[in-house]
Design a protein around this motif. Structure first.
Motif, short mmCIF file in Angstrom:
data_model
loop_
_atom_site.label_atom_id
_atom_site.label_comp_id
_atom_site.label_asym_id
_atom_site.label_seq_id
_atom_site.Cartn_x
_atom_site.Cartn_y
_atom_site.Cartn_z
N GLY A 1 -18.32 73.35 -25.36
CA GLY A 1 -16.92 72.69 -24.76
C GLY A 1 -16.87 72.77 -23.34
N ARG A 2 -16.42 73.98 -22.94
CA ARG A 2 -15.82 73.92 -21.72
C ARG A 2 -16.52 75.00 -20.62
N ALA A 3 -16.32 76.17 -20.67
CA ALA A 3 -16.61 76.86 -19.57
C ALA A 3 -17.33 78.07 -19.58
N ASN A 4 -17.39 78.56 -20.88
CA ASN A 4 -18.04 79.92 -21.09
C ASN A 4 -19.47 79.73 -20.80
N ILE A 5 -20.18 79.93 -19.71
CA ILE A 5 -21.55 80.01 -19.31
C ILE A 5 -22.52 80.81 -20.00
N ASN A 6 -21.95 82.13 -20.72
CA ASN A 6 -22.70 83.02 -21.32
C ASN A 6 -23.22 82.29 -22.83
N LEU A 7 -22.46 81.32 -23.44
CA LEU A 7 -22.67 80.72 -24.39
C LEU A 7 -23.72 79.72 -24.25
N ALA A 8 -23.95 79.29 -23.18
CA ALA A 8 -25.13 78.19 -22.98
C ALA A 8 -26.50 78.96 -22.54
N ILE A 9 -26.38 80.19 -22.52
CA ILE A 9 -27.53 80.82 -22.19
C ILE A 9 -28.01 81.55 -23.34
N GLY A 10 -29.28 81.31 -23.69
CA GLY A 10 -29.74 81.71 -25.04
C GLY A 10 -30.21 83.28 -24.94
N VAL B 1 -28.83 76.30 -9.94
CA VAL B 1 -27.26 75.56 -10.45
C VAL B 1 -26.90 77.16 -10.58
N ALA B 2 -25.80 77.75 -9.81
CA ALA B 2 -25.45 78.94 -9.76
C ALA B 2 -23.88 78.86 -10.29
N ALA B 3 -23.74 79.38 -11.53
CA ALA B 3 -22.45 79.11 -12.17
C ALA B 3 -21.76 80.49 -12.33
N ARG B 4 -20.39 80.40 -12.26
CA ARG B 4 -19.34 81.43 -12.49
C ARG B 4 -19.29 81.89 -13.92
N HIS B 5 -19.30 82.96 -14.46
CA HIS B 5 -18.99 83.24 -15.74
C HIS B 5 -17.41 83.91 -15.86
N GLY B 6 -16.95 83.92 -17.15
CA GLY B 6 -15.70 84.69 -17.43
C GLY B 6 -14.51 83.87 -17.53
N TRP B 7 -14.58 82.48 -17.85
CA TRP B 7 -13.70 81.51 -17.73
C TRP B 7 -13.02 81.37 -19.25
N TRP B 8 -11.74 81.88 -19.39
CA TRP B 8 -11.05 81.68 -20.88
C TRP B 8 -9.62 81.84 -20.77
N GLN B 9 -9.05 82.59 -19.65
CA GLN B 9 -7.48 82.73 -19.57
C GLN B 9 -6.93 81.65 -19.17
N ALA B 10 -5.84 81.09 -19.71
CA ALA B 10 -4.77 80.09 -19.22
C ALA B 10 -3.89 80.98 -17.76
N CYS B 11 -3.27 79.90 -17.05
CA CYS B 11 -2.56 80.38 -16.29
C CYS B 11 -1.15 79.55 -16.52
N GLY C 1 -26.12 74.91 -25.41
CA GLY C 1 -24.89 74.19 -25.26
C GLY C 1 -24.82 73.53 -23.90
N ARG C 2 -23.58 73.42 -23.80
CA ARG C 2 -22.98 72.61 -22.72
C ARG C 2 -21.66 73.17 -22.33
N VAL C 3 -21.53 73.44 -21.00
CA VAL C 3 -20.40 73.70 -20.48
C VAL C 3 -19.90 72.89 -19.16
N ARG C 4 -18.84 72.86 -18.57
CA ARG C 4 -18.35 72.14 -17.41
C ARG C 4 -17.91 72.84 -16.40
N TYR D 1 -9.74 78.26 -21.76
CA TYR D 1 -10.97 77.64 -22.32
C TYR D 1 -11.48 78.48 -23.51
N ASP D 2 -11.95 77.71 -24.82
CA ASP D 2 -12.30 78.43 -25.77
C ASP D 2 -13.50 79.23 -25.41
N ALA D 3 -13.47 80.53 -25.35
CA ALA D 3 -14.64 81.51 -25.07
C ALA D 3 -15.76 81.51 -26.17
N LEU D 4 -15.44 80.73 -27.24
CA LEU D 4 -16.42 80.76 -28.34
C LEU D 4 -17.13 79.32 -28.52
#
Length: 132
Positions: free
Chosen positions: A98-107, A73-83, A56-59, A91-94
């Motif tokens: 799309g956007r920011a869930n680094i866990n979905l980009a890791i197989g 590349v040392a990315a932070r995990h856990g981005w989904w909540q709005a402020c 997958g792809r995240v930003r 960010y859509d966790a699934l």
């Protein structure tokens, strides 16, 4: 390039990104890269970058870190909540593209045979400037 993921001490796992006092300190997903890695891809500190893996792809926002080896590349995990208080998005966790869930980009096609853990500390990736 090699992707690793890490927790930030600012937040509790993937929680509390909706709290304005914390989100002011780190408003966007972050990926740290070395200045040499950044220069080779024309990425500046604070630029949005795309992290692309076989899954997958995240930003994330680039943060330059001279203590990292080139190619890491040392990315932070856990981005989904709005402020809402700061008008910062969720960010859509699934969304694997799309956007920011680094866990979905890791197989999980290769897991540790003893613990079953996914390779969240060492996964192939590429990075580039992110363009919407």
């Amino acid at each position: 390039m090699t992707l690793t993921s890490a927790k930030t001490p600012l937040y509790c796992h993937s929680q509390h990104r909706n709290l304005a006092p914390l989100r002011r300190l780190e408003p966007d997903p972050v990926a740290e890269i070395s200045p040499l890695t950044a220069a080779g891809r024309d990425i500046g500190d604070g630029d949005w970058l795309a992290i692309t893996t076989p899954r997958g792809r995240v930003r994330a926002r680039a943060r330059l870190n001279a203590s990292l080896a080139d190619g890491i590349v040392a990315a932070r995990h856990g981005w989904w909540q709005a402020c809402p208080e700061l008008d910062l998005p969720s960010y859509d966790a699934l969304d694997p593209h799309g956007r920011a869930n680094i866990n979905l980009a890791i197989g999980v096609e290769t897991v540790d045979p003893v613990s079953g853990a996914a390779p969240h500390r060492c996964y192939p990736c590429d990075i580039s400037k992110f363009y919407d």
